[in-house]
Design an enzyme around this catalytic site. Structure first.
Site, PDB file in Angstrom:
ATOM      1  N   LYS A  93       0.705  -1.517   0.001  1.00 14.47           N
ATOM      2  CA  LYS A  93      -0.363  -0.093  -0.129  1.00 14.47           C
ATOM      3  C   LYS A  93       0.597   0.952  -0.075  1.00 14.47           C
ATOM      4  CE  LYS A  93      -3.749   2.123  -0.107  1.00 14.47           C
ATOM      5  NZ  LYS A  93      -3.761   3.439  -1.195  1.00 14.47           N
ATOM      6  N   LYS A 117       5.638   4.110   8.273  1.00 13.86           N
ATOM      7  CA  LYS A 117       4.506   4.604   8.180  1.00 13.86           C
ATOM      8  C   LYS A 117       2.732   2.852   8.351  1.00 13.86           C
ATOM      9  CE  LYS A 117       4.803   7.647   5.378  1.00 13.86           C
ATOM     10  NZ  LYS A 117       4.250   8.592   3.961  1.00 13.86           N
ATOM     11  N   LYS A 129       6.037   1.785  -3.318  1.00 14.59           N
ATOM     12  CA  LYS A 129       5.101   3.272  -4.051  1.00 14.59           C
ATOM     13  C   LYS A 129       5.521   2.625  -4.968  1.00 14.59           C
ATOM     14  CE  LYS A 129       4.344   7.108  -1.899  1.00 14.59           C
ATOM     15  NZ  LYS A 129       4.302   7.757  -0.798  1.00 14.59           N
ATOM     16  N   GLY A 168      -2.886   8.275  -3.935  1.00 18.86           N
ATOM     17  CA  GLY A 168      -2.282   9.763  -4.604  1.00 18.86           C
ATOM     18  C   GLY A 168      -1.162   9.692  -3.857  1.00 18.86           C
ATOM     19  N   ASP A 169      -0.307  10.827  -4.298  1.00 20.12           N
ATOM     20  CA  ASP A 169       1.041  11.740  -3.707  1.00 20.12           C
ATOM     21  C   ASP A 169       1.238  12.567  -4.470  1.00 20.12           C
ATOM     22  OD1 ASP A 169       3.130  10.503  -1.748  1.00 20.12           O
ATOM     23  OD2 ASP A 169       4.524  11.421  -3.972  1.00 20.12           O
ATOM     24  N   THR A 212      -4.391  13.606   5.129  1.00 19.23           N
ATOM     25  CA  THR A 212      -3.243  13.902   5.750  1.00 19.23           C
ATOM     26  C   THR A 212      -2.575  15.008   6.522  1.00 19.23           C
ATOM     27  OG1 THR A 212      -2.276  12.203   3.464  1.00 19.23           O
ATOM     28  CG2 THR A 212      -0.452  13.001   5.070  1.00 19.23           C
ATOM     29  N   SER A 380      -6.809   5.338   4.042  1.00 17.27           N
ATOM     30  CA  SER A 380      -6.541   5.286   3.329  1.00 17.27           C
ATOM     31  C   SER A 380      -7.178   3.179   2.546  1.00 17.27           C
ATOM     32  CB  SER A 380      -5.569   4.553   2.232  1.00 17.27           C
ATOM     33  OG  SER A 380      -5.145   6.707   1.149  1.00 17.27           O
TER      34      SER A 380
HETATM   35  N1  GLU Z   1       0.823   9.341  -0.856  1.00 21.34           N
HETATM   36  C1  GLU Z   1       0.580   9.270   0.414  1.00 21.34           C
HETATM   37  C2  GLU Z   1       1.931   9.136   1.332  1.00 21.34           C
HETATM   38  O1  GLU Z   1       2.970   9.243   1.046  1.00 21.34           O
HETATM   39  C3  GLU Z   1      -0.538   8.180   0.563  1.00 21.34           C
HETATM   40  C4  GLU Z   1      -0.438   6.636   0.209  1.00 21.34           C
HETATM   41  C5  GLU Z   1      -1.705   5.745   0.191  1.00 21.34           C
HETATM   42  O2  GLU Z   1      -3.133   6.757   0.840  1.00 21.34           O
HETATM   43  O3  GLU Z   1      -1.737   5.166   0.030  1.00 21.34           O
HETATM   44  O4  GLU Z   1       1.264   8.488   2.498  1.00 21.34           O
END
Ligand code: GLU
Length: 449
Positions: A93, A117, A129, A168-169, A212, A380
């Site tokens: 994830k 995390k 990622k 997303g990111d 976030t 998420s």
């Molecule tokens: N990109 C976000 C992070 O750095 C969210 C990742 C997600 O929701 O899977 O954690």
């Protein structure tokens, strides 16, 4: 900081040798391994089972070509990545980043951080990622759509709601997720929760957009509370003006603080009256314009070219919400000199290791990204739960769960830091608490990966 034990120093040297020219990945691994020395001493079974060697090596790395046709009929070629780093506690994830700075090392650093995390959230999610060096900035909607469709045509072969769930990111928001979801559905003929951050009308979760930024403030609130303090009447500086920064600003205001500066990759704005957040939202979320334009309707504000100088603005709370290594030693020293009380990372690894040392030495409450920005991926996880239930919770229900998750992350980081002798060190606490759950799961599952 340097290693005390030969074992960790050796491992770090091997990572540097086996993954050459990936400085961000080395930086992320080094930070974690430095915190792992006392853990390895207390838990010889991890050393014996090769947990440390295994956890720094991705389970799988996928690199692929993404070809698409621009509005002028020219063929464009970008590179796509998905790092499936660790699946010990759940399906991979983590987000997708579309930015010209993306390369294998950057995605590996992000995937590595994501393991710890996601573990900290308490939800069953492994770490992954992905992304591309594609730059959505300045592209038409049609170009972004064609790129996303091409990207997903390959990615779809490697993901699934029980295998790997991207989101997303930087550079990937609701628009990009929508185009990728549509393409995945078309290819697989399945309506599943394979991506998170989806639109509310097709399986998205309330609060995911805000999560976030809100989560970062909830975490900061918890840190401040350990010293009997709060957001009330504080001046806040927030770097960035994307999704994380905007909702960190919104929550800061709700909690009684004043946001005085925000930035984009070109420069920063300072507004002594407090940043008019509706104006920033309009510029960034609707018009996709530069933050400089804020001055047109806000003559009392000032703009300075170059985003790094934002840390010269005096504040008691600093929330770096832009990108990696945006806050260096000099900036940390300036913040300390100006009386900063708390720094919480809304972005991934925005503070350099030297900056982190300055905060810790000066007893600034410092929330590392793994803990402070985990609210996004946590929500998420809640989106995945709702998709599995084929149900949606209300805004209040999701927000309550998010608050509780951030509170729990804070207490587990603090508890681990206390056990390992440095109660206020959330870097140590977050790394150890995140690691232990994953390490135990890897240990119990044997040596297959
Ligand atoms: N990109 C976000 C992070 O750095 C969210 C990742 C997600 O929701 O899977 O954690």
């Amino acid at each position: 900081m340097s290693f005390r034990t030969e074992y960790m120093q050796d491992l770090m040297s091997r990572v540097e040798k086996n993954h050459p020219a990936q400085p961000e990945f080395h930086q992320a691994v080094k930070e974690v391994l430095l915190c792992m020395e006392p853990v390895a001493e207390k838990n010889p079974q991890y050393v014996q089972a090769g947990i440390f060697e295994r956890i720094v090596e991705p389970e799988r790395a996928i690199v692929f070509r993404v070809s698409w046709v621009d509005d002028n009929g020219n063929v464009q070629v970008n590179r796509g990545f998905r790092i499936q780093f660790n699946s010990a506690i759940g399906p991979y994830k983590g987000g997708l980043r579309f930015h010209p700075s993306v390369n294998l090392g950057v995605i590996k650093f992000l995937g590595f951080e994501q393991i710890f995390k996601n573990s900290l959230t308490g939800l069953p999610m492994g770490g992954g990622k992905g992304g591309s060096d594609f730059d959505p900035k300045g592209k038409s909607d049609g170009e972004v759509m064609r790129f996303c469709q091409s990207f997903m045509t390959e990615l779809a072969k490697h993901i699934g709601p029980n295998t790997d769930v991207p989101a997303g990111d930087i550079g990937v928001g609701a628009r990009e997720i929508g185009y990728m979801y549509g393409q995945y559905k078309r290819l697989q003929n399945e309506f599943t929760g394979v991506l998170t951050g989806k639109g509310l009308n097709y399986g998205g979760s309330l609060v995911r957009t805000q999560a976030t930024g809100y989560g970062c403030c909830y975490f900061t609130q918890e840190m401040l509370a350990t010293r009997g303090d709060s957001f009330k009447d504080k001046e806040v500086v927030i770097s960035g003006s994307g999704n994380v920064a905007i909702y960190a600003a919104e929550k800061s205001y709700e909690l009684g603080a004043k946001v005085v500066a925000m930035s984009d990759s070109n420069g920063y704005i300072y507004d002594p009256n407090g940043i008019d957040l509706d104006a920033v939202k309009q510029l960034k979320e609707v018009e996709r314009k530069r933050i400089k334009e804020y001055l047109t309707d806000h003559p009392q504000a000032t703009y300075e070219e170059g985003c790094h100088n934002i840390w010269n603005v005096k504040c008691q709370i600093a929330l770096p919400c832009a990108t990696q290594n945006e806050l260096n030693k000099e900036a940390a020293e300036t913040l300390v000199k100006n009386g900063v009380i708390a720094v919480a990372e809304g972005a991934n690894m925005p503070s350099t290791p030297e900056a982190v040392d300055i905060f810790l030495e000066n007893k600034v409450l410092f929330g590392p990204g793994k803990a402070a920005n985990a609210g996004g991926v946590a929500t998420s996880g809640l989106e995945m739960s709702q998709n599995s239930l084929r149900y949606s919770w209300s805004f209040e229900e999701v927000d309550e769960k998010l608050k509780l998750i951030m509170k729990n992350i804070h207490s587990s980081a603090r508890e681990a830091a206390t056990t390992y002798g440095d109660a206020d060190n959330y870097v140590l606490g977050a790394n150890i608490a995140g690691f232990l759950k994953v390490a135990d799961a890897m240990y119990m599952q044997g040596i297959a990966y």
